[in-house]
Design a protein around this motif. Structure first.
Motif, mmCIF file in Angstrom:
data_model
loop_
_atom_site.group_PDB
_atom_site.id
_atom_site.type_symbol
_atom_site.label_atom_id
_atom_site.label_comp_id
_atom_site.label_asym_id
_atom_site.label_seq_id
_atom_site.Cartn_x
_atom_site.Cartn_y
_atom_site.Cartn_z
ATOM 1 N N LEU A 86 -10.710 8.084 -47.004
ATOM 2 C CA LEU A 86 -9.839 7.504 -45.980
ATOM 3 C C LEU A 86 -9.415 6.081 -46.348
ATOM 4 O O LEU A 86 -8.258 5.696 -46.165
ATOM 5 C CB LEU A 86 -10.539 7.509 -44.616
ATOM 6 N N ASP A 87 -10.353 5.301 -46.890
ATOM 7 C CA ASP A 87 -10.026 3.943 -47.331
ATOM 8 C C ASP A 87 -9.006 3.975 -48.459
ATOM 9 O O ASP A 87 -8.044 3.197 -48.476
ATOM 10 C CB ASP A 87 -11.287 3.199 -47.785
ATOM 11 N N THR A 88 -9.216 4.889 -49.411
ATOM 12 C CA THR A 88 -8.287 5.012 -50.532
ATOM 13 C C THR A 88 -6.898 5.402 -50.044
ATOM 14 O O THR A 88 -5.891 4.831 -50.482
ATOM 15 C CB THR A 88 -8.809 6.067 -51.538
ATOM 16 N N LEU A 89 -6.836 6.365 -49.121
ATOM 17 C CA LEU A 89 -5.543 6.774 -48.566
ATOM 18 C C LEU A 89 -4.872 5.629 -47.823
ATOM 19 O O LEU A 89 -3.655 5.438 -47.915
ATOM 20 C CB LEU A 89 -5.722 7.971 -47.633
ATOM 21 N N SER A 90 -5.654 4.854 -47.108
ATOM 22 C CA SER A 90 -5.105 3.713 -46.382
ATOM 23 C C SER A 90 -4.525 2.684 -47.353
ATOM 24 O O SER A 90 -3.432 2.137 -47.127
ATOM 25 C CB SER A 90 -6.200 3.076 -45.523
ATOM 26 N N LYS A 91 -5.248 2.425 -48.444
ATOM 27 C CA LYS A 91 -4.749 1.480 -49.453
ATOM 28 C C LYS A 91 -3.472 2.005 -50.103
ATOM 29 O O LYS A 91 -2.524 1.244 -50.334
ATOM 30 C CB LYS A 91 -5.813 1.224 -50.519
ATOM 31 N N MET A 92 -3.446 3.321 -50.387
ATOM 32 C CA MET A 92 -2.249 3.920 -50.989
ATOM 33 C C MET A 92 -1.054 3.799 -50.045
ATOM 34 O O MET A 92 0.054 3.471 -50.470
ATOM 35 C CB MET A 92 -2.498 5.390 -51.337
ATOM 36 N N GLU A 93 -1.301 4.035 -48.766
ATOM 37 C CA GLU A 93 -0.233 3.924 -47.772
ATOM 38 C C GLU A 93 0.310 2.499 -47.720
ATOM 39 O O GLU A 93 1.527 2.281 -47.707
ATOM 40 C CB GLU A 93 -0.759 4.342 -46.396
ATOM 41 N N THR A 94 -0.594 1.530 -47.745
ATOM 42 C CA THR A 94 -0.180 0.129 -47.729
ATOM 43 C C THR A 94 0.635 -0.210 -48.978
ATOM 44 O O THR A 94 1.678 -0.867 -48.888
ATOM 45 C CB THR A 94 -1.426 -0.786 -47.645
ATOM 46 N N ASN A 95 0.172 0.245 -50.143
ATOM 47 C CA ASN A 95 0.897 -0.022 -51.390
ATOM 48 C C ASN A 95 2.280 0.614 -51.375
ATOM 49 O O ASN A 95 3.265 -0.014 -51.783
ATOM 50 C CB ASN A 95 0.098 0.489 -52.594
ATOM 51 N N ILE A 96 2.374 1.853 -50.916
ATOM 52 C CA ILE A 96 3.670 2.536 -50.867
ATOM 53 C C ILE A 96 4.605 1.827 -49.898
ATOM 54 O O ILE A 96 5.777 1.603 -50.207
ATOM 55 C CB ILE A 96 3.472 4.017 -50.475
ATOM 56 N N THR A 97 4.078 1.456 -48.739
ATOM 57 C CA THR A 97 4.899 0.759 -47.748
ATOM 58 C C THR A 97 5.402 -0.567 -48.297
ATOM 59 O O THR A 97 6.578 -0.908 -48.152
ATOM 60 C CB THR A 97 4.082 0.524 -46.460
ATOM 61 N N THR A 98 4.521 -1.308 -48.946
ATOM 62 C CA THR A 98 4.905 -2.602 -49.510
ATOM 63 C C THR A 98 5.972 -2.432 -50.582
ATOM 64 O O THR A 98 6.983 -3.154 -50.589
ATOM 65 C CB THR A 98 3.669 -3.306 -50.104
ATOM 66 N N SER A 99 5.773 -1.475 -51.485
ATOM 67 C CA SER A 99 6.747 -1.292 -52.567
ATOM 68 C C SER A 99 8.087 -0.791 -52.032
ATOM 69 O O SER A 99 9.144 -1.234 -52.488
ATOM 70 C CB SER A 99 6.200 -0.343 -53.635
ATOM 71 N N MET A 100 8.065 0.095 -51.051
ATOM 72 C CA MET A 100 9.320 0.587 -50.468
ATOM 73 C C MET A 100 10.053 -0.536 -49.728
ATOM 74 O O MET A 100 11.278 -0.646 -49.823
ATOM 75 C CB MET A 100 9.055 1.752 -49.504
ATOM 76 N N THR A 101 9.314 -1.366 -49.025
ATOM 77 C CA THR A 101 9.917 -2.496 -48.332
ATOM 78 C C THR A 101 10.575 -3.438 -49.326
ATOM 79 O O THR A 101 11.698 -3.910 -49.110
ATOM 80 C CB THR A 101 8.845 -3.245 -47.506
ATOM 81 N N LYS A 102 9.900 -3.697 -50.426
ATOM 82 C CA LYS A 102 10.437 -4.574 -51.460
ATOM 83 C C LYS A 102 11.727 -3.995 -52.048
ATOM 84 O O LYS A 102 12.730 -4.701 -52.196
ATOM 85 C CB LYS A 102 9.392 -4.776 -52.561
ATOM 86 N N ILE A 103 11.711 -2.695 -52.364
ATOM 87 C CA ILE A 103 12.893 -2.054 -52.943
ATOM 88 C C ILE A 103 14.060 -2.086 -51.963
ATOM 89 O O ILE A 103 15.192 -2.423 -52.337
ATOM 90 C CB ILE A 103 12.560 -0.599 -53.356
ATOM 91 N N ILE A 104 13.808 -1.767 -50.710
ATOM 92 C CA ILE A 104 14.874 -1.768 -49.705
ATOM 93 C C ILE A 104 15.428 -3.171 -49.504
ATOM 94 O O ILE A 104 16.643 -3.370 -49.404
ATOM 95 C CB ILE A 104 14.364 -1.163 -48.377
ATOM 96 N N ASP A 105 14.552 -4.171 -49.463
ATOM 97 C CA ASP A 105 15.008 -5.555 -49.326
ATOM 98 C C ASP A 105 15.889 -5.968 -50.495
ATOM 99 O O ASP A 105 16.918 -6.641 -50.310
ATOM 100 C CB ASP A 105 13.809 -6.512 -49.207
ATOM 101 N N GLU A 106 15.505 -5.562 -51.712
ATOM 102 C CA GLU A 106 16.311 -5.899 -52.892
ATOM 103 C C GLU A 106 17.680 -5.230 -52.816
ATOM 104 O O GLU A 106 18.694 -5.847 -53.151
ATOM 105 C CB GLU A 106 15.596 -5.459 -54.174
#
Length: 168
Positions: A86-106
């Motif tokens: 569950l911790d690993t999935l939570s970290k993966m979700e955070t990483n995906i959200t962060t990277s998608m936010t960065k790409i969309i902002d760019e």
């Protein structure tokens, strides 16, 4: 006792041999598909082979209980694995959200400039439309003025009275 009676065990005998109560005998019979028989007097009895099957079923149930007890002991370890996942999935979700936010902002970074340019173009377009309307009015006025001159002789023109049909 004759040979047929030795092979017959009554429920009381089965309870003593297996050290179980009637309810447990019924459960064991269901698990092993053993059907007790009735003698000519209407008494329920089991054969020796059936009792052996019931005994084996009882020992497998006891072994199963020990295994389930062991699985209860290993449950905290499996809970730790689940928590880790569950911790690993939570970290993966955070990483995906962060990277998608960065790409969309760019990708959207230049959109503000595009919107401002679009508004500027629209304003300029409206100004040009107004200018075209003004020029059409002026052209109409000049044509009317030109039509008010009538040729005379040798390149001389005379201006006659203008009509008030000019649109302003």
């Amino acid at each position: 006792m004759d040979a047929s009676q030795q092979k017959m065990l009554l429920p009381n005998d089965v309870r003593k041999l297996l050290n179980v109560d009637n309810r447990e005998i019924v459960e064991l019979c269901k698990k092993t598909s053993v059907n007790p028989k009735k003698n000519s007097d209407g008494q329920i009895y089991f054969s020796i082979d059936e009792v052996k099957k019931l005994k084996n079923a009882k020992s497998s149930v006891i072994t199963g209980d020990k295994k389930s007890a062991l699985s209860v002991v290993s449950k905290p370890a499996s809970q730790a694995v689940v928590n880790n996942l569950l911790d690993t999935l939570s970290k993966m979700e955070t990483n995906i959200t962060t990277s998608m936010t960065k790409i969309i902002d760019e990708k959207l970074e230049g959109m503000d400039d595009v919107v401002l340019e679009l508004v500027r173009c629209k304003t300029e377009n409206e100004n040009l439309k107004n200018k075209v309307n003004d020029l059409n009015k002026e052209n109409f006025k000049l044509k009317n003025t030109l039509n008010s001159f009538k040729p005379l002789v040798a390149g001389f023109y005379i201006k006659k009275e203008e009509e008030n049909n000019i649109l302003l």
